[in-house]
Write a protein that holds these residues in place. Structure first.
Motif, mmCIF file in Angstrom:
data_model
loop_
_atom_site.group_PDB
_atom_site.id
_atom_site.type_symbol
_atom_site.label_atom_id
_atom_site.label_comp_id
_atom_site.label_asym_id
_atom_site.label_seq_id
_atom_site.Cartn_x
_atom_site.Cartn_y
_atom_site.Cartn_z
ATOM 1 N N SER A 6 0.832 -1.195 0.000
ATOM 2 C CA SER A 6 0.000 0.000 0.000
ATOM 3 C C SER A 6 0.881 1.265 0.000
ATOM 4 O O SER A 6 0.643 2.209 -0.759
ATOM 5 C CB SER A 6 -0.906 -0.038 1.226
ATOM 6 O OG SER A 6 -1.467 1.203 1.473
ATOM 7 N N SER A 12 2.546 1.636 -3.410
ATOM 8 C CA SER A 12 1.623 2.157 -4.425
ATOM 9 C C SER A 12 1.490 3.671 -4.298
ATOM 10 O O SER A 12 1.502 4.397 -5.294
ATOM 11 C CB SER A 12 0.237 1.521 -4.275
ATOM 12 O OG SER A 12 0.345 0.137 -4.275
ATOM 13 N N LYS A 13 1.375 4.121 -3.046
ATOM 14 C CA LYS A 13 1.253 5.571 -2.813
ATOM 15 C C LYS A 13 2.527 6.280 -3.270
ATOM 16 O O LYS A 13 2.469 7.346 -3.897
ATOM 17 C CB LYS A 13 1.004 5.852 -1.324
ATOM 18 C CG LYS A 13 -0.395 5.528 -0.882
ATOM 19 C CD LYS A 13 -0.504 5.627 0.625
ATOM 20 C CE LYS A 13 -1.777 4.936 1.103
ATOM 21 N NZ LYS A 13 -1.753 4.645 2.535
ATOM 22 N N ALA A 64 9.218 2.551 -5.991
ATOM 23 C CA ALA A 64 8.127 1.891 -5.262
ATOM 24 C C ALA A 64 8.625 0.589 -4.623
ATOM 25 O O ALA A 64 8.294 0.290 -3.476
ATOM 26 C CB ALA A 64 6.960 1.608 -6.198
ATOM 27 N N GLN A 103 8.730 -0.388 -0.705
ATOM 28 C CA GLN A 103 8.109 -1.615 -0.196
ATOM 29 C C GLN A 103 9.087 -2.396 0.696
ATOM 30 O O GLN A 103 8.740 -2.793 1.807
ATOM 31 C CB GLN A 103 7.659 -2.491 -1.364
ATOM 32 C CG GLN A 103 6.995 -3.782 -0.888
ATOM 33 C CD GLN A 103 6.251 -4.507 -1.978
ATOM 34 O OE1 GLN A 103 5.622 -3.888 -2.817
ATOM 35 N NE2 GLN A 103 6.328 -5.817 -1.980
#
Lengths: 72, 140
Positions: B78, B81-82, B121, B125
């Motif tokens: 999440s 993704s942001k 990204a 993560q």
């Protein structure tokens, strides 16, 4: 709505069950030792199926292992 | 160290290494004045295929994690993704304001932007997984 918390007696029950280690409990219920540590410390609330597996590992009903505290 | 952390460290190392290699190649190809940009395109397509294979492999590995590890991964995904959306947006707007509304950007900027954001990204993560594991891993 107040703070919600799931407290547990896992540490106490482990010692009552012949000083069962976190690793032994983890293997019995199919998770990692780190997950057991997180649950014991109240940093992670287990899912209902995992909570039942933990309770069964000690041969106790779930309400004797976990307690739901909610401050209103 | 659990499997999730080991994997996150490996992914972090791969991302940093890949970012350095990609940035180097990208700069080199652009300096060669568009020569080899077709190779860059082929490389990009190969990268996308490799990414798809890794994603499929990843879902198989995900089944080995317990519920807490899956939750950590979901949170990290999440955040990643942001991070992707924010970085993509920021770079797009910076490019827009730098070049101007009527200006143009070279086409190779687009895959570069996409892969750059993707690598960032993935970095986020892995970092979020490691941070969450570190916060919860105080032995009791």
């Amino acid at each position: 709505m107040g703070d919600e918390m799931l407290s547990n007696r896992i540490r106490r029950l482990r010692f009552d069950a012949g000083e069962m280690t976190q690793q032994e409990l983890a293997e019995k219920v199919g998770v990692t030792r780190q997950t057991i540590i997180a649950i014991e410390q109240g940093k992670y609330s287990p899912s209902l199926p995992l909570a039942f597996r933990i309770a069964r590992a000690f041969g106790r009903p779930i309400e004797e292992v976990f307690e739901y505290d909610r401050e209103l | 160290m659990i499997k999730l952390q080991t994997r996150a460290w490996i992914e972090l190392a791969v991302v940093i290494w890949l970012a350095a290699i990609c940035a180097g190649c990208f700069v080199l190809l652009v300096r060669l004045n568009s020569r080899g940009l077709d190779t860059l395109l082929i490389g990009g397509i190969a990268g996308l295929i490799a990414g798809l294979i890794i994603a499929v492999h990843q879902t198989r590995i995900d089944r080995q994690y317990d519920e807490r590890e899956k939750q950590i991964r979901q949170k990290a995904f999440s955040w990643a993704s942001k991070a992707f959306v924010v970085l993509f947006g920021v770079i797009s707007f910076v490019a827009f304001f730098t070049v101007g509304g009527k200006g143009t950007v070279p086409v190779y900027f687009l895959p570069g932007l996409f892969f750059g954001c993707l690598l960032f990204a993935q970095f986020v993560q892995s970092a979020v997984i490691l941070i969450q594991c570190a916060l919860e891993d105080n032995d009791g």
